[in-house]
Design a protein around this motif. Structure first.
Motif, PDB file in Angstrom:
ATOM      1  N   SER A 436       0.493  -1.122  -0.137  1.00 31.72           N
ATOM      2  CA  SER A 436       0.108   0.297  -0.230  1.00 31.72           C
ATOM      3  C   SER A 436       1.146   1.260   0.051  1.00 31.72           C
ATOM      4  CB  SER A 436      -1.270   0.078   0.858  1.00 31.72           C
ATOM      5  OG  SER A 436      -0.403   0.056   2.273  1.00 31.72           O
ATOM      6  N   ASP A 437       0.095   2.512  -0.463  1.00 38.07           N
ATOM      7  CA  ASP A 437       0.928   3.758  -0.373  1.00 38.07           C
ATOM      8  C   ASP A 437      -0.300   5.111  -0.064  1.00 38.07           C
ATOM      9  OD1 ASP A 437       2.020   6.220  -1.230  1.00 38.07           O
ATOM     10  OD2 ASP A 437       2.866   6.015  -2.851  1.00 38.07           O
ATOM     11  N   SER A 438       0.185   4.998   1.436  1.00 34.65           N
ATOM     12  CA  SER A 438      -0.759   5.931   2.102  1.00 34.65           C
ATOM     13  C   SER A 438      -0.986   7.435   1.067  1.00 34.65           C
ATOM     14  CB  SER A 438      -0.554   5.769   3.778  1.00 34.65           C
ATOM     15  OG  SER A 438       0.259   6.724   3.528  1.00 34.65           O
ATOM     16  N   ASN A 439       0.051   7.613   0.859  1.00 31.43           N
ATOM     17  CA  ASN A 439      -0.317   8.930   0.020  1.00 31.43           C
ATOM     18  C   ASN A 439      -0.603   8.917  -1.514  1.00 31.43           C
ATOM     19  OD1 ASN A 439       2.046  10.135   2.039  1.00 31.43           O
ATOM     20  ND2 ASN A 439       3.576   9.187   0.873  1.00 31.43           N
ATOM     21  N   THR A 440      -0.882   7.822  -2.231  1.00 31.27           N
ATOM     22  CA  THR A 440      -1.787   7.776  -2.930  1.00 31.27           C
ATOM     23  C   THR A 440      -3.372   7.019  -3.042  1.00 31.27           C
ATOM     24  OG1 THR A 440       0.167   5.957  -3.758  1.00 31.27           O
ATOM     25  CG2 THR A 440       0.167   8.911  -4.579  1.00 31.27           C
ATOM     26  N   ASP A 441      -3.190   6.345  -1.775  1.00 31.61           N
ATOM     27  CA  ASP A 441      -4.129   5.470  -2.264  1.00 31.61           C
ATOM     28  C   ASP A 441      -4.386   4.310  -2.455  1.00 31.61           C
ATOM     29  OD1 ASP A 441      -6.154   4.924   0.084  1.00 31.61           O
ATOM     30  OD2 ASP A 441      -7.538   5.782  -1.660  1.00 31.61           O
ATOM     31  N   THR A 442      -2.794   4.311  -2.675  1.00 29.79           N
ATOM     32  CA  THR A 442      -2.482   2.204  -3.801  1.00 29.79           C
ATOM     33  C   THR A 442      -2.692   1.666  -3.165  1.00 29.79           C
ATOM     34  OG1 THR A 442      -2.234   4.140  -6.090  1.00 29.79           O
ATOM     35  CG2 THR A 442      -1.350   1.645  -5.725  1.00 29.79           C
ATOM     36  N   ARG A 443      -3.528   0.594  -3.952  1.00 29.52           N
ATOM     37  CA  ARG A 443      -3.249  -0.982  -2.501  1.00 29.52           C
ATOM     38  C   ARG A 443      -2.770  -1.710  -4.297  1.00 29.52           C
ATOM     39  NH1 ARG A 443      -7.575   1.439   0.035  1.00 29.52           N
ATOM     40  NH2 ARG A 443      -7.363   1.749   2.027  1.00 29.52           N
ATOM     41  N   SER A 463     -14.812  -1.767   2.141  1.00 32.15           N
ATOM     42  CA  SER A 463     -14.143  -0.367   1.931  1.00 32.15           C
ATOM     43  C   SER A 463     -12.936  -0.908   1.552  1.00 32.15           C
ATOM     44  CB  SER A 463     -13.746  -0.180   3.562  1.00 32.15           C
ATOM     45  OG  SER A 463     -12.699  -0.893   4.506  1.00 32.15           O
ATOM     46  N   PHE A 464     -12.248  -1.715   1.356  1.00 24.92           N
ATOM     47  CA  PHE A 464     -10.788  -1.664   0.148  1.00 24.92           C
ATOM     48  C   PHE A 464     -11.315  -1.911  -1.159  1.00 24.92           C
ATOM     49  CE2 PHE A 464      -9.465  -2.300   4.389  1.00 24.92           C
ATOM     50  CZ  PHE A 464      -7.814  -2.614   4.291  1.00 24.92           C
ATOM     51  N   THR A 467     -12.478   2.746  -6.053  1.00 24.55           N
ATOM     52  CA  THR A 467     -13.820   3.243  -6.293  1.00 24.55           C
ATOM     53  C   THR A 467     -14.395   3.639  -7.888  1.00 24.55           C
ATOM     54  OG1 THR A 467     -11.950   5.286  -6.469  1.00 24.55           O
ATOM     55  CG2 THR A 467     -13.346   5.045  -3.996  1.00 24.55           C
TER      56      THR A 467
END
Length: 525
Positions: A436-443, A463-464, A467
């Motif tokens: 994961s990368d919280s800065n880009t909201d990428t998983r 929730s995962f 979008t």
């Protein structure tokens, strides 16, 4: 009839509900369901676990075996461009140059016409057209400039090793001047140095690590006390040249508690003797035949011993600088299994579980381009090597490197109380980890399925869900676990990528992801 087994591991702060995991996977029955519950308690991703090995024998080539260098064009003095598409497919991160314990580095640098022939440990004469100098320059041409890891053998003279560190890293002095005379004024900046290779088996007659030692081997075996003293003297000389280097000592070669019950005594003696002077302990945990859980049990024993014996305030890491699926290397029919689909699945399992152990700082796969039992890249060697292609291991590393976001969480911990003593014991079928990368909201979710013929259903909380309702899905698989990319079937194991729809189930409120049988897969959103 399958008996469901529900397992939860709260102590690890990451959990998976594994339904039917310990029972048989029945064709036509209910699919194996793995409920993944991310906790957000992640570790830093360590891409140094995605390293590779290149042997001096493969790098140089052999005059006796009439094999030329593989990756370097000795005539043109540059990397062989025929390999570029494959070798540039992803960063190699750390590349260990496996030179064994007797490699004379001065004969592998400088003008080719002035170099002396090098005899390696197998008795083969290496082609002097390429050597250490070309290896270090090759690394500089690769994506992200991988770090070099070199062997500083305690069987070579102390002054020779100090000069090698200076040749690679010094900015001034005789060795820096020699390097400049060879056409490379800037230091190579080699950070990682390994104190020999499997030094307790220096006089091993062959590679069969499962057999008992012969009396001749026992008589000529290097004892740990001598190893420690040899290393201490060489560490001091090497650090006097460059105090910033990282130095690794070896554990005993075969970390198998069942067949080698005293193997821990070696590295415990190393930790007591030179623990304050080293940065890591090297272990070579080959798996399958021994199984990933079994070798990780040995890794965990090494970790526990480091925690117990490392000097206060001094960090000592675990360095896995050889790992791969072990096969009987003497049987040609078994060799492709190491780099085939089953090898890729086992290696993916090992690396996903290894990433959850922060004490493991580095791992190097055995072996990047090898004309023996192991290989990441392959070619039609019998027909001149013109056709070059990746193996299942190549595609695995492509998936893992593409997934390497900054944070990681293993979502399928080892079941508690599992018995790993049996060599082929696997108390699980699926391994899954979330990058994961919280800065880009990428998983990116990466998972392996060991089953030969049964798909698994992975579920994540709603929730995962992405979008956009879409995921990038990649899968490495083939028609069977024995599928292997060889000359006759160079595309038996493939990597396929597509975009799929991904909406939470309206009834259950969870996101379902289908993990195909016998596969390594990733979902990116």
């Amino acid at each position: 009839m399958r008996i469901p087994c529900l397992l939860r591991t709260s102590a690890l702060r990451a959990s998976a509900v594994l339904i039917g995991l310990t029972g048989p996977l029945l064709r036509g029955g209910e699919p194996l369901v793995v409920v993944l519950e991310p906790t957000g308690q992640t570790l830093a991703t360590r891409t140094a676990l995605y390293g590779q090995n290149v042997t001096s024998g493969d790098w140089h080539g052999s005059t006796q075996r009439k094999r030329g260098p593989i990756l370097w064009d000795a005539v043109a003095g540059r990397p062989d461009p025929a390999w570029d598409e494959l070798s540039h497919a992803y960063p190699l991160r750390v590349v260990r140059y496996h030179t064994g314990n007797i490699y004379p580095w001065r004969d592998a640098v400088g003008p080719v016409e002035e170099r002396k022939p090098i005899l390696d440990e197998s008795g083969s004469t290496l082609d002097k057209g390429v050597g250490l100098q070309e290896f270090l320059r090759w690394l500089e041409t690769l994506p992200d400039h991988p770090e070099a890891a070199l062997i500083a053998s305690p069987f070579r003279p102390t002054g020779e090793l100090a000069d090698l560190v200076a040749y690679c890293n010094a900015r001034t002095g005789p060795m820096a001047e020699l390097r400049a005379a060879h056409g490379h004024a800037a230091p190579y900046g080699v950070k990682y140095w390994e104190l020999g290779n499997e030094t307790d088996w220096f006089n091993r007659d062959d590679l069969d690590i499962t057999r008992a030692e012969t009396e001749r081997e026992k008589k000529h075996k290097l004892l740990v006390g001598e190893y420690v003293e040899r290393c201490r003297e060489r560490i001091e000389a090497m650090r006097a040249v460059d105090p910033s280097i990282k130095i690794f000592a070896h554990a005993q070669t075969a970390p198998w508690p069942v067949s080698t019950p005293q193997w821990r005594a070696w590295h415990r003696a190393v930790l007591r003797g030179i623990g304050s002077e080293i940065d890591g302990i090297v272990i070579h945990p080959y798996y399958d035949g021994y199984s990933v859980p079994y070798v990780l049990d040995s890794v965990d024993m090494l970790i526990a011993d480091i925690h117990e014996l490392a000097p206060a305030g001094h960090k000592i890491s675990v360095i896995v600088n050889e790992h791969a699926r072990w096969v009987n290397y003497k049987i040609m029919a078994e060799r492709p299994q190491s780099w085939g689909l089953q090898g890729a699945i086992s290696t993916g399992d090992f690396l996903l579980r290894g990433m959850a152990r922060p004490e493991i700082a580095m791992a190097n796969y055995w072996c990047y381009l090898h004309r023996g039992p192991w290989r990441v890249l392959n070619a039609d060697w019998e027909d001149g090597g013109e056709h070059k292609f990746g193996t299942g291991i190549h595609w695995l590393f492509k998936v893992l490197n593409d997934a390497a976001l900054p944070r990681y969480e293993l979502l399928t911990p080892e079941p508690p109380g599992a018995n790993y003593a049996a060599a082929k014991s696997y108390p699980y079928t699926v391994t899954a980890g979330l990058f994961s990368d919280s800065n880009t909201d990428t998983r990116v979710l990466v998972a392996v399925n060991r089953s030969a013929d049964e798909a698994a259903r992975l579920t994540l909380p709603a929730s995962f869900a992405p979008t956009s309702g879409k995921l990038k899905f990649s899968v490495v698989t083939g028609e069977s676990l024995t599928a292997t990319n060889v000359t006759a079937t160079p595309d038996a194991v493939t990597l396929q990528t597509t975009v799929i729809e991904a909406e939470p189930d309206a009834a259950s409120g969870v996101l379902h992801l289908e993990l195909p049988a016998r596969s390594v897969a990733s979902w990116r959103w």
